[in-house]
Design an enzyme around this catalytic site. Structure first.
Site, PDB file in Angstrom:
ATOM      1  N   CYS A 113       0.810  -1.230   0.000  1.00 26.07           N
ATOM      2  CA  CYS A 113       0.000   0.000   0.000  1.00 26.07           C
ATOM      3  C   CYS A 113       0.839   1.274   0.000  1.00 26.07           C
ATOM      4  O   CYS A 113       0.348   2.332  -0.372  1.00 26.07           O
ATOM      5  CB  CYS A 113      -0.948  -0.003   1.182  1.00 26.07           C
ATOM      6  SG  CYS A 113      -1.908  -1.511   1.264  1.00 26.07           S
ATOM      7  N   HIS A 253      -3.931   6.431   2.801  1.00 28.56           N
ATOM      8  CA  HIS A 253      -4.214   5.148   2.163  1.00 28.56           C
ATOM      9  C   HIS A 253      -5.590   4.667   2.616  1.00 28.56           C
ATOM     10  O   HIS A 253      -5.931   4.773   3.788  1.00 28.56           O
ATOM     11  CB  HIS A 253      -3.132   4.129   2.543  1.00 28.56           C
ATOM     12  CG  HIS A 253      -3.514   2.724   2.209  1.00 28.56           C
ATOM     13  ND1 HIS A 253      -3.921   2.363   0.943  1.00 28.56           N
ATOM     14  CD2 HIS A 253      -3.586   1.603   2.976  1.00 28.56           C
ATOM     15  CE1 HIS A 253      -4.218   1.075   0.943  1.00 28.56           C
ATOM     16  NE2 HIS A 253      -4.022   0.594   2.160  1.00 28.56           N
ATOM     17  N   ASN A 283     -10.044  -1.264  -0.607  1.00 29.11           N
ATOM     18  CA  ASN A 283      -8.588  -1.115  -0.464  1.00 29.11           C
ATOM     19  C   ASN A 283      -7.910  -1.650  -1.728  1.00 29.11           C
ATOM     20  O   ASN A 283      -7.952  -2.859  -1.990  1.00 29.11           O
ATOM     21  CB  ASN A 283      -8.127  -1.890   0.777  1.00 29.11           C
ATOM     22  CG  ASN A 283      -6.625  -1.793   1.005  1.00 29.11           C
ATOM     23  OD1 ASN A 283      -5.881  -1.324   0.149  1.00 29.11           O
ATOM     24  ND2 ASN A 283      -6.186  -2.249   2.167  1.00 29.11           N
TER      25      ASN A 283
HETATM   26  N1  ACO Z   1     -17.941 -10.362   8.216  1.00 29.39           N
HETATM   27  C1  ACO Z   1     -18.390 -10.680   9.439  1.00 29.39           C
HETATM   28  N2  ACO Z   1     -17.573 -10.915  10.476  1.00 29.39           N
HETATM   29  C2  ACO Z   1     -16.261 -10.837  10.257  1.00 29.39           C
HETATM   30  C3  ACO Z   1     -15.718 -10.497   8.995  1.00 29.39           C
HETATM   31  C4  ACO Z   1     -16.626 -10.262   7.946  1.00 29.39           C
HETATM   32  N3  ACO Z   1     -16.223  -9.933   6.716  1.00 29.39           N
HETATM   33  N4  ACO Z   1     -14.373 -10.484   9.092  1.00 29.39           N
HETATM   34  C5  ACO Z   1     -14.071 -10.797  10.357  1.00 29.39           C
HETATM   35  N5  ACO Z   1     -15.202 -11.008  11.060  1.00 29.39           N
HETATM   36  C6  ACO Z   1     -15.340 -11.371  12.467  1.00 29.39           C
HETATM   37  C7  ACO Z   1     -14.121 -12.055  13.032  1.00 29.39           C
HETATM   38  O1  ACO Z   1     -14.141 -13.435  12.749  1.00 29.39           O
HETATM   39  C8  ACO Z   1     -14.283 -11.773  14.512  1.00 29.39           C
HETATM   40  O2  ACO Z   1     -15.196 -12.680  15.035  1.00 29.39           O
HETATM   41  P1  ACO Z   1     -14.979 -13.298  16.527  1.00 29.39           P
HETATM   42  O3  ACO Z   1     -15.009 -12.094  17.441  1.00 29.39           O
HETATM   43  O4  ACO Z   1     -16.143 -14.205  16.662  1.00 29.39           O
HETATM   44  O5  ACO Z   1     -13.644 -13.957  16.474  1.00 29.39           O
HETATM   45  C9  ACO Z   1     -14.907 -10.394  14.549  1.00 29.39           C
HETATM   46  O6  ACO Z   1     -15.469 -10.175  13.236  1.00 29.39           O
HETATM   47  C10 ACO Z   1     -13.943  -9.271  14.845  1.00 29.39           C
HETATM   48  O7  ACO Z   1     -12.788  -9.452  14.039  1.00 29.39           O
HETATM   49  P2  ACO Z   1     -11.596  -8.420  14.037  1.00 29.39           P
HETATM   50  O8  ACO Z   1     -10.525  -8.895  13.125  1.00 29.39           O
HETATM   51  O9  ACO Z   1     -11.215  -8.129  15.470  1.00 29.39           O
HETATM   52  O10 ACO Z   1     -12.329  -7.135  13.432  1.00 29.39           O
HETATM   53  P3  ACO Z   1     -11.788  -5.686  13.298  1.00 29.39           P
HETATM   54  O11 ACO Z   1     -12.715  -4.745  13.906  1.00 29.39           O
HETATM   55  O12 ACO Z   1     -10.327  -5.589  13.656  1.00 29.39           O
HETATM   56  O13 ACO Z   1     -11.876  -5.442  11.712  1.00 29.39           O
HETATM   57  C11 ACO Z   1     -10.407  -5.399   9.805  1.00 29.39           C
HETATM   58  C12 ACO Z   1     -11.136  -6.272  10.834  1.00 29.39           C
HETATM   59  C13 ACO Z   1     -11.463  -4.686   8.984  1.00 29.39           C
HETATM   60  C14 ACO Z   1      -9.583  -6.308   8.919  1.00 29.39           C
HETATM   61  C15 ACO Z   1      -9.500  -4.392  10.521  1.00 29.39           C
HETATM   62  O14 ACO Z   1      -8.752  -5.037  11.519  1.00 29.39           O
HETATM   63  C16 ACO Z   1      -8.534  -3.676   9.601  1.00 29.39           C
HETATM   64  O15 ACO Z   1      -8.932  -2.882   8.777  1.00 29.39           O
HETATM   65  N6  ACO Z   1      -7.223  -3.898   9.792  1.00 29.39           N
HETATM   66  C17 ACO Z   1      -6.171  -3.160   9.097  1.00 29.39           C
HETATM   67  C18 ACO Z   1      -5.921  -3.674   7.718  1.00 29.39           C
HETATM   68  C19 ACO Z   1      -4.721  -2.968   7.141  1.00 29.39           C
HETATM   69  O16 ACO Z   1      -4.427  -1.825   7.453  1.00 29.39           O
HETATM   70  N7  ACO Z   1      -3.969  -3.668   6.300  1.00 29.39           N
HETATM   71  C20 ACO Z   1      -2.753  -3.102   5.804  1.00 29.39           C
HETATM   72  C21 ACO Z   1      -2.952  -2.389   4.532  1.00 29.39           C
HETATM   73  S1  ACO Z   1      -3.433  -3.457   3.248  1.00 29.39           S
HETATM   74  C22 ACO Z   1      -2.036  -3.841   2.238  1.00 29.39           C
HETATM   75  O17 ACO Z   1      -0.929  -3.527   2.538  1.00 29.39           O
HETATM   76  C23 ACO Z   1      -2.252  -4.679   1.026  1.00 29.39           C
END
Ligand code: ACO
Length: 326
Positions: A113, A253, A283
């Site tokens: 990214c 980003h 993204n």
């Molecule tokens: N739909 C429904 N539930 C989901 C989904 C989905 N699509 N995805 C995950 N969940 C569930 C999980 O299983 C978890 O369930 P549990 O509590 O029963 O275990 C719950 O939702 C919470 O999961 P988290 O991972 O804690 O959710 P979070 O609020 O952190 O959101 C996300 C996840 C959107 C991925 C977030 O953490 C994020 O945006 N992270 C940063 C990503 C990033 O910056 N990446 C780097 C850049 S990308 C690149 O370089 C290519």
């Protein structure tokens, strides 16, 4: 020393729109969860006949036209991608061939990214020292080809798209004012594709284990992203002696609307000065920042003299920030 700036931008998005409701049919997710947790409503997906390089060539032509240049004016091509056409040769080679850009230095850069900002920084050095005049930097991703549509934690986040910038000599006060880029391999396995490389060559077993798809520890990345984006943005502003309130536009980003909101708040930038297209585009990794930039330039959101801060965070992990005056 020459000052470098962005002379033109262009982008190319696949036509197909994949909505959250489409994904509800594939994995156990909901429009509500995706919208509330990420801000994403829809993303684009490339058609089978489209490749990373074919979209790059379209975006490059638009950026060249805006800069009043032709492909033979280019001195260098940098393609930032983690979703190349193939492992060998570089996607940049296909872009060069497609554009008919002589035999100039062309290479790929893998910084996820942060890749467009990494590429812009490399280009800037060549322009400053007079080794190049016009450099095409493309941020290009067809991440749909590397997503596991059985993994709800990743397949809802990413989209396809490409955007290009022409970096060339600028007339002060316009130009790139300050940059800072970082990598920390300590978090390399927080976002990665385990198989298909030299460490774990593709085999029937790796395919069965779905190891050729993107794996992510989103929750851990979230915290590192917010902290790193705030710190690097502050340092770049300090380098140029600019206060957050002096900014005309902040382009972060587009990973998650909640990351954008947290960084904006910590920096103290007014909400109306932050650009976001994540609801429509998702993204797109290295295409994310130049796609926003191109939308702003073509939509009249950026005018001459504007101070623009662009900050990115991605796999590696990599992060960086660039302050430019348009
Ligand atoms: N739909 C429904 N539930 C989901 C989904 C989905 N699509 N995805 C995950 N969940 C569930 C999980 O299983 C978890 O369930 P549990 O509590 O029963 O275990 C719950 O939702 C919470 O999961 P988290 O991972 O804690 O959710 P979070 O609020 O952190 O959101 C996300 C996840 C959107 C991925 C977030 O953490 C994020 O945006 N992270 C940063 C990503 C990033 O910056 N990446 C780097 C850049 S990308 C690149 O370089 C290519």
């Amino acid at each position: 020393m020459n000052i470098a700036g962005i002379l033109g931008t262009g982008s190319a998005l696949p036509k197909k729109v994949v909505t959250n409701f489409d994904l509800e049919k594939l994995v156990d997710t909901s429009d509500q969860w995706i919208t509330e947790r990420t801000g994403i409503k829809e993303r684009r997906q490339a058609a089978p006949n489209e490749t990373t390089s074919t979209l790059c060539i379209q975006a490059a032509h638009k950026a060249l036209a805006m800069a009043n240049l032709s492909p033979t004016d280019l001195d260098m091509i940098i393609c930032s991608t983690i979703s190349p056409d193939m492992p060998l040769p570089s996607t940049a080679a296909f872009i060069q061939r497609g554009l008919g850009a002589r035999t100039v230095l062309a290479f790929d850069l893998a910084a996820a990214c942060s890749g467009f900002l990494f590429g812009m920084t490399v280009a800037e050095q060549f322009i400053r020292t007079g080794k190049a005049r016009y450099v095409l930097v493309v941020g290009a991703e067809l991440l749909s080809r590397f997503l596991d549509y059985q993994d709800r934690a990743t397949c809802v986040l990413f989209g396809d798209g490409v955007a290009a910038g022409i970096i060339g000599p600028a007339s002060p006060p316009s130009g790139i004012l300050a940059t800072e880029m970082h990598t920390d391999g300590a978090f390399a396995e927080h976002l990665y594709i385990p198989a298909g490389g030299a460490a774990k060559p593709a085999s029937c077993e790796t395919v069965r284990a779905r190891e050729h798809y993107i794996k992510m520890r989103g929750n851990e990345l979230f915290k590192v992203a917010v902290r790193s984006l705030e710190e690097v943005s502050r340092r770049v502003l300090e380098k140029a002696n600019v206060k957050p309130e002096d900014l005309d536009l902040f382009i972060p980003h587009q990973a998650n609307q909640r990351i954008t909101d947290a960084v904006r708040e910590r920096l103290g930038v007014a909400p109306e000065k932050v650009y976001s297209n994540i609801c429509r585009i998702g993204n797109t990794s290295s295409a994310s920042i130049p796609l926003c930039l191109d939308e702003c330039v073509r939509g009249g959101r950026i005018k001459k003299g504007d101070l623009i801060l662009m900050s990115a965070f991605g796999a590696g992990v990599t992060w960086g920030s660039a302050l430019i005056r348009w």
